[in-house]
Write a protein that holds these residues in place. Sequence first.
Motif, PDB file in Angstrom:
ATOM      1  N   TYR A 252       5.088  -6.589  -3.543  1.00 39.77           N
ATOM      2  CA  TYR A 252       4.671  -5.465  -2.713  1.00 39.77           C
ATOM      3  C   TYR A 252       5.518  -4.235  -3.004  1.00 39.77           C
ATOM      4  N   GLN A 253       6.847  -4.429  -3.118  1.00 36.49           N
ATOM      5  CA  GLN A 253       7.727  -3.287  -3.381  1.00 36.49           C
ATOM      6  C   GLN A 253       7.415  -2.680  -4.739  1.00 36.49           C
TER       7      GLN A 253
ATOM      8  N   ARG B  73       4.558  -2.407  -6.107  1.00 35.96           N
ATOM      9  CA  ARG B  73       3.265  -1.715  -6.063  1.00 35.96           C
ATOM     10  C   ARG B  73       3.338  -0.305  -5.492  1.00 35.96           C
ATOM     11  N   THR B  74       4.436   0.036  -4.851  1.00 33.55           N
ATOM     12  CA  THR B  74       4.486   1.301  -4.119  1.00 33.55           C
ATOM     13  C   THR B  74       5.739   2.094  -4.461  1.00 33.55           C
ATOM     14  N   ASP B  75       5.641   3.405  -4.316  1.00 32.81           N
ATOM     15  CA  ASP B  75       6.801   4.276  -4.516  1.00 32.81           C
ATOM     16  C   ASP B  75       7.660   4.372  -3.261  1.00 32.81           C
ATOM     17  N   ARG B  76       7.079   4.036  -2.104  1.00 36.55           N
ATOM     18  CA  ARG B  76       7.863   4.110  -0.864  1.00 36.55           C
ATOM     19  C   ARG B  76       8.801   2.910  -0.782  1.00 36.55           C
TER      20      ARG B  76
ATOM     21  N   ARG C 200       0.848  -1.199   0.000  1.00 33.22           N
ATOM     22  CA  ARG C 200       0.000   0.000   0.000  1.00 33.22           C
ATOM     23  C   ARG C 200       0.887   1.253   0.000  1.00 33.22           C
ATOM     24  N   PRO C 201       0.321   2.413  -0.336  1.00 28.73           N
ATOM     25  CA  PRO C 201       1.140   3.625  -0.458  1.00 28.73           C
ATOM     26  C   PRO C 201       1.734   4.133   0.856  1.00 28.73           C
ATOM     27  N   SER C 202       1.164   3.732   1.996  1.00 28.07           N
ATOM     28  CA  SER C 202       1.695   4.208   3.275  1.00 28.07           C
ATOM     29  C   SER C 202       2.145   3.023   4.122  1.00 28.07           C
ATOM     30  N   ASN C 203       2.958   3.328   5.113  1.00 30.24           N
ATOM     31  CA  ASN C 203       3.429   2.293   6.022  1.00 30.24           C
ATOM     32  C   ASN C 203       2.283   1.820   6.913  1.00 30.24           C
TER      33      ASN C 203
END
Length: 139
Positions: free
Chosen positions: A123-124, A126-129, A69-72
């Motif tokens: 997972y990595q 899927r997200t920019d973080r 997801r985009p946030s932790n």
Amino acid sequence: MKDITAKRLSTLHTALLKLTRGKLGKRLADNDMLLLTTVGSKTGKIHTVPLLYLRDDEDIIIIASWGGRPSNPQWYGNLVAEPNVQVQVLGEVIQVVARTATTAERTRLWPMIEAAYDGYTEYQSRTDRQIPAVILTRV
């Protein structure tokens, strides 16, 4: 998976691990599971979540992926605010100090993390973080 479904499954898994002192629910996706207990950074309430973990010598490694997801995940913010947390591995409750792996540590750990569960690669992606790897050291 929707957030509410993930939270309900997490609550069920937590209850199973607590009730059986880790005898049931100790493995998921071919990996060992622990219970991480943090104090809510905003509420002050106790929160416990089941997480996949790895060992790195004496340290325990957990991954703040939240499925890409985009946030932790919330638990990560809680342990950043208060790094003195506890884990339950099987029936043993262990006091630990948490810290986010440095860039060099994460670079070293990430191949081991992906080898343990290939979902982390997805997972990595899927997200920019950058998904944090967290090192837990026994107190």
